[in-house]
Motif scaffolding. Structure first.
Motif, PDB file in Angstrom:
ATOM      1  N   UNK A  64       0.825  -1.207   0.000  1.00 18.99           N
ATOM      2  CA  UNK A  64       0.000   0.000   0.000  1.00 18.99           C
ATOM      3  C   UNK A  64       0.865   1.267   0.000  1.00 18.99           C
ATOM      4  N   UNK A  65       1.964   1.230   0.745  1.00 16.83           N
ATOM      5  CA  UNK A  65       2.865   2.387   0.760  1.00 16.83           C
ATOM      6  C   UNK A  65       3.461   2.599  -0.630  1.00 16.83           C
ATOM      7  N   UNK A  66       3.838   1.515  -1.292  1.00 12.64           N
ATOM      8  CA  UNK A  66       4.389   1.619  -2.647  1.00 12.64           C
ATOM      9  C   UNK A  66       3.366   2.232  -3.601  1.00 12.64           C
TER      10      UNK A  66
ATOM     11  N   UNK B 285      12.420   2.976  -1.278  1.00  7.33           N
ATOM     12  CA  UNK B 285      12.429   4.226  -2.034  1.00  7.33           C
ATOM     13  C   UNK B 285      13.671   5.062  -1.761  1.00  7.33           C
ATOM     14  N   UNK B 286      14.174   5.038  -0.535  1.00  9.66           N
ATOM     15  CA  UNK B 286      15.355   5.839  -0.226  1.00  9.66           C
ATOM     16  C   UNK B 286      16.567   5.356  -1.014  1.00  9.66           C
ATOM     17  N   UNK B 287      16.721   4.045  -1.166  1.00  8.26           N
ATOM     18  CA  UNK B 287      17.792   3.515  -2.010  1.00  8.26           C
ATOM     19  C   UNK B 287      17.557   3.921  -3.459  1.00  8.26           C
ATOM     20  N   UNK B 288      16.291   3.916  -3.868  1.00  4.51           N
ATOM     21  CA  UNK B 288      15.974   4.377  -5.223  1.00  4.51           C
ATOM     22  C   UNK B 288      16.397   5.819  -5.443  1.00  4.51           C
ATOM     23  N   UNK B 289      16.173   6.667  -4.434  1.00  2.00           N
ATOM     24  CA  UNK B 289      16.600   8.070  -4.539  1.00  2.00           C
ATOM     25  C   UNK B 289      18.110   8.172  -4.697  1.00  2.00           C
ATOM     26  N   UNK B 290      18.838   7.389  -3.887  1.00  2.00           N
ATOM     27  CA  UNK B 290      20.299   7.430  -3.980  1.00  2.00           C
ATOM     28  C   UNK B 290      20.777   6.905  -5.337  1.00  2.00           C
ATOM     29  N   UNK B 291      20.043   5.930  -5.878  1.00  2.00           N
ATOM     30  CA  UNK B 291      20.407   5.398  -7.192  1.00  2.00           C
ATOM     31  C   UNK B 291      20.215   6.454  -8.280  1.00  2.00           C
ATOM     32  N   UNK B 292      19.099   7.161  -8.218  1.00  2.00           N
ATOM     33  CA  UNK B 292      18.845   8.227  -9.195  1.00  2.00           C
ATOM     34  C   UNK B 292      19.934   9.294  -9.105  1.00  2.00           C
ATOM     35  N   UNK B 293      20.303   9.661  -7.887  1.00  2.00           N
ATOM     36  CA  UNK B 293      21.356  10.665  -7.706  1.00  2.00           C
ATOM     37  C   UNK B 293      22.675  10.173  -8.284  1.00  2.00           C
ATOM     38  N   UNK B 294      23.005   8.886  -8.078  1.00  2.00           N
ATOM     39  CA  UNK B 294      24.253   8.327  -8.599  1.00  2.00           C
ATOM     40  C   UNK B 294      24.255   8.292 -10.125  1.00  2.00           C
ATOM     41  N   UNK B 295      23.120   7.945 -10.711  1.00  4.57           N
ATOM     42  CA  UNK B 295      23.036   7.935 -12.172  1.00  4.57           C
ATOM     43  C   UNK B 295      23.207   9.341 -12.726  1.00  4.57           C
TER      44      UNK B 295
END
Length: 461
Positions: A217-219, A304-314
């Motif tokens: 549900x959070x997703x 999601x927080x790891x996803x944010x860090x991944x976007x920043x790294x890309x």
């Protein structure tokens, strides 16, 4: 007969009186006309009272079209009609809006950003609790999430009501307001559905299953929040593109908080700057949309927080490829997992070569988040921007080209030179593997050759 002559005499006297008033310099009613022009922020009711007073004084010679225009201009909802807490939010961020609808979009962008952060915090705690299997803690999380969503639902409903109450008084932004209102109502319905699903969870009976369903549900709620965030930026880009506020736009509105890059609104600023420097549209301009393949799996698996860090790294990884001291080359985050690279004075084949080198480099990269490693790929849509294309056309065609690459199997680049997207056989570049740390910026633990600029590479045929 005597009565008829008397009536004609009265009419002639009346016409003579009106003519005498008209010969006064300036005419007596000109003051009212000036007054109306100075009071465009008056409500329609106040203007109606002024008009009645003018008619009562015998001022019947006002031009009807002019009066209608004054009333319509004055009836447009002004910034002073914004709720006080909205005005406070805009002031705190240093945002100066030009219209009621623009201000509403700014506030909703800020509000959905805060709501998203609360959802992410709840997601992190739920993931931690899933390992502990603490039914009481899980129940508190469910209650907290229910309260959070009710608060956000109340804010969305209030915003929709605010727009509804001013329907017909939003000037050129009437259609934009209708679209915004519909988006808010749709999101409200989705949140109600999620809240209903939360009611069915019973952590006391099955903590593990409830934790899994809560994360689902959070997703879902995060996906809705991301859609609204991107929608607000797209709306602001549309409003500001047609207005005069791009040059004076606050930096906080143009920038993406996760990557530090320009956002969708910042793209409009960059394009406006480029087109202003090339008003004849004679210089080549290429655009590349870079989208992470199946990015939702990263959020689902790691959070999601790891996803944010991944976007920043890309973003950092792509930024490394740019030639900082030559030409016009700018990177923008246009939406969730999508970036756009603008390349001025670069032809489409050279842009495709750069995109291919970048794609192959990311494919050879391993991303590390606190000893958890994973790989990912990107797909690219490359277009040659035509002289008569607007920013809307540019974005639309680049996304269509990206979708073409996705349908071709992902981890591919497609090119559109103006006659439709096509897949070409890519050259192979001697890229080497690297490991990128998400927590400590870009750090290479394996030898890696730097990504060279696209210029020396042979163009794709």
């Amino acid at each position: 007969m005597v009565g008829f002559i008397f009536l004609v005499s009265i009419v002639n006297l009346g016409l003579g009186y009106v003519a005498a008033i008209a010969l006064v310099e300036p005419p007596l009613w000109s003051g009212l006309s000036d007054l109306w022009r100075r009071r465009k922020d008056n409500t329609a009711e106040e203007l109606a009272l002024l008009l009645d007073a003018a008619e009562g004084a015998g001022v019947a010679a006002l031009n009807k079209v002019e009066v209608d225009e004054m009333i319509q201009a004055a009836a447009v909802a002004g910034l002073e009609e914004l709720p006080e807490d909205w005005l406070a939010q805009l002031a705190a961020e240093g945002i100066v809006a030009q219209t009621f609808v623009e201000a509403s979009a700014h506030v909703l962008r800020l509000e959905v950003g805060r709501y998203r952060e609360q959802l992410v915090a709840c997601e992190i705690r739920t993931r931690a609790n899933a390992e502990l299997r603490d039914a009481e803690a899980l129940k508190r999380l469910i209650d907290e999430l229910r309260s959070l969503n009710q608060d956000w639902l109340d804010k969305q409903t209030a915003a929709a009501d605010t727009l509804t109450q001013r329907a017909g008084r939003l000037g050129d932004h009437e259609k934009a307001a209708e679209s915004l209102e519909q988006v808010l109502l749709d999101q409200a319905a989705q949140i109600r559905t999620a809240c209903a699903a939360l009611e069915s969870l019973d952590p006391a009976a099955e903590a593990v299953t409830s934790s899994k369903k809560l994360l689902e549900q959070i997703a879902t709620l995060l996906a809705h929040a991301h859609a609204l965030r991107d929608g607000m930026l797209e709306l602001l880009a549309t409003l500001l593109r047609s207005g005069e506020g791009l040059n004076a736009l606050a930096q906080v509105v143009q920038g993406d908080s996760i990557t530090g890059l320009p956002n969708r609104v910042g793209l409009e600023v960059l394009l406006a700057s480029w087109f202003a420097s090339d008003d004849q549209r004679t210089r080549p301009l290429s655009a590349v949309v870079i989208d992470v393949d199946r990015f939702g799996r990263i959020n689902q698996r790691f959070g999601t927080r790891v996803g944010d860090r991944t976007i920043a790294a890309i973003g950092r990884l792509i930024d490394e490829t740019l030639v900082k001291d030559r030409g016009f080359e700018r990177l923008v985050r246009v939406s969730g997992e999508a970036f756009m690279l603008l390349q001025g004075d670069v032809g489409p084949h050279q842009a495709l070569t750069a995109a291919e080198r970048l794609r192959q480099s990311i494919e050879a990269t391993t991303f590390d988040d606190d000893a958890v490693e994973f790989d990912l790929t990107v797909s690219c849509g490359v277009i040659e921007v035509k002289p008569n294309e607007s920013s809307v056309d540019l974005v639309r065609r680049s996304i269509e080209t990206l979708k073409f690459a996705k349908k071709a199997g992902r981890n591919r680049c497609a090119l559109d030179k103006g006659d439709g997207p096509a897949m070409l056989d890519p050259p192979q570049f001697p890229v080497k593997g690297r490991v990128v740390s998400l927590r400590a910026g870009v750090s290479e633990t394996a030898p890696a050759a730097p990504i060279e600029p696209a210029a020396p590479a042979a163009p794709v045929q």
